[in-house]
Design an enzyme around this catalytic site. Structure first.
Site, mmCIF file in Angstrom:
data_model
loop_
_atom_site.group_PDB
_atom_site.id
_atom_site.type_symbol
_atom_site.label_atom_id
_atom_site.label_comp_id
_atom_site.label_asym_id
_atom_site.label_seq_id
_atom_site.Cartn_x
_atom_site.Cartn_y
_atom_site.Cartn_z
ATOM 1 N N ARG A 44 3.369 -3.112 -15.615
ATOM 2 C CA ARG A 44 3.071 -4.252 -16.494
ATOM 3 C C ARG A 44 4.347 -4.960 -16.946
ATOM 4 N NH1 ARG A 44 -2.419 -4.024 -18.062
ATOM 5 N NH2 ARG A 44 -3.259 -1.930 -18.331
ATOM 6 N N ASP A 59 -11.068 -12.184 -10.850
ATOM 7 C CA ASP A 59 -11.199 -11.595 -9.519
ATOM 8 C C ASP A 59 -12.672 -11.706 -9.096
ATOM 9 O OD1 ASP A 59 -10.519 -10.105 -7.248
ATOM 10 O OD2 ASP A 59 -10.691 -8.193 -8.278
ATOM 11 N N LYS A 110 -8.420 -15.553 -8.182
ATOM 12 C CA LYS A 110 -8.593 -15.165 -6.768
ATOM 13 C C LYS A 110 -9.975 -15.645 -6.352
ATOM 14 C CE LYS A 110 -6.451 -10.552 -6.864
ATOM 15 N NZ LYS A 110 -6.804 -9.116 -6.712
ATOM 16 N N LYS A 131 -5.813 -5.082 -21.671
ATOM 17 C CA LYS A 131 -4.425 -5.209 -22.038
ATOM 18 C C LYS A 131 -3.712 -6.282 -21.224
ATOM 19 C CE LYS A 131 -4.244 -0.194 -22.293
ATOM 20 N NZ LYS A 131 -3.698 0.980 -21.604
ATOM 21 N N GLY A 132 -4.285 -6.644 -20.076
ATOM 22 C CA GLY A 132 -3.580 -7.477 -19.100
ATOM 23 C C GLY A 132 -3.051 -8.805 -19.620
ATOM 24 N N ASP A 178 -1.377 -4.388 -14.211
ATOM 25 C CA ASP A 178 -1.014 -3.010 -13.871
ATOM 26 C C ASP A 178 -1.661 -2.515 -12.583
ATOM 27 O OD1 ASP A 178 -3.702 -2.969 -15.055
ATOM 28 O OD2 ASP A 178 -3.504 -0.792 -14.959
ATOM 29 N N PHE A 192 -3.579 -7.365 -4.027
ATOM 30 C CA PHE A 192 -3.499 -6.710 -5.331
ATOM 31 C C PHE A 192 -2.102 -6.928 -5.905
ATOM 32 C CE2 PHE A 192 -3.309 -3.456 -8.547
ATOM 33 C CZ PHE A 192 -4.546 -3.619 -9.151
ATOM 34 N N VAL A 193 -2.039 -7.549 -7.073
ATOM 35 C CA VAL A 193 -0.755 -7.924 -7.667
ATOM 36 C C VAL A 193 -0.505 -7.174 -8.978
ATOM 37 C CG1 VAL A 193 -0.670 -10.212 -6.603
ATOM 38 C CG2 VAL A 193 -1.854 -9.923 -8.782
#
Ligand code: IMP
Ligand code: MG
Length: 178
Positions: A163, A101, A129, A42-43, A157, A150-151
């Site tokens: 979100r 990541d 990252k 979903k990001g 999310d 962690f963002v």
């Protein structure tokens, strides 16, 4: 909600500017190639919506849904929750991700889609990252390189929350330890 944020890492204005630049660059690079943008849900949903408004060439779009994460650490396993609807054979594929990541997710997806014989596979990510990379995968287009934190926000999310923040923020560590 905003009480959970330690600091704003990337403001809404900076996001808007970098996303527009990347959209214009992709439009130049893929002119005449009729690429298919594949959003990784979903990001990606806010990033892709904004990015596509700066893509000025003929193209189509599709979505996949994958899950690989619980909390702030990867489970290492990638599960396909929704596959593509479109045939991608012979098409130039552009995967649209929120964040690269460890690279495990995109590496898995690239191999998974390669079998369907697209003409090419490129990766555009909102954030990269590089310090955390485990798999041999890189972004062709990245709006921001960020440090190992962690963002959340702008689509990203923590356990399905945050979100809807319009900027990218770093979560307060006490939120994880609850
Ligand atoms: P990778 O497989 O380790 O590259 O992880 C990719 C996925 O993990 C991303 O698509 C995100 O959904 C999630 N992820 C990685 N880092 C973060 C973060 O800092 N905040 C929120 N989600 C993250
Ligand atoms: Mg996620």
């Amino acid at each position: 909600m905003e009480r959970a944020i330690e600091k704003v890492l990337i403001s809404a204005e900076e996001i808007e500017q970098h996303v527009a630049e990347v959209g214009m660059k992709i439009s130049e690079d893929f002119a005449g190639k009729d690429p298919i943008f594949v959003g990784v849900l979903k990001g990606c949903f806010i990033f892709m919506a904004d990015l596509m408004r700066h893509v000025t060439i003929d193209c189509s779009m599709d979505f996949m849904a994958v899950s690989s994460y619980k909390g702030t650490t990867s489970t290492g396993a990638v599960k396909i929750n929704k596959d593509l609807n479109e045939d991608i054979e012979g098409r130039h594929l552009i995967l649209v991700e929120d964040i690269l990541d460890s690279g495990v997710t995109l590496n898995y997806l690239k191999n998974y889609l390669m079998v369907r014989k697209p003409a090419s596979i490129s990766i555009v990510t909102l954030m990269d990252k590089p310090a955390r990379r485990k798999a041999d995968v890189y972004a062709d287009y990245s709006c921001f390189d960020i440090p190992d934190a962690f963002v959340v926000g702008y689509g990203l999310d923590y356990n399905e929350r945050y979100r809807n923040l319009p900027y990218i923020g770093v979560l307060k560590p006490e939120i994880y330890s609850k």
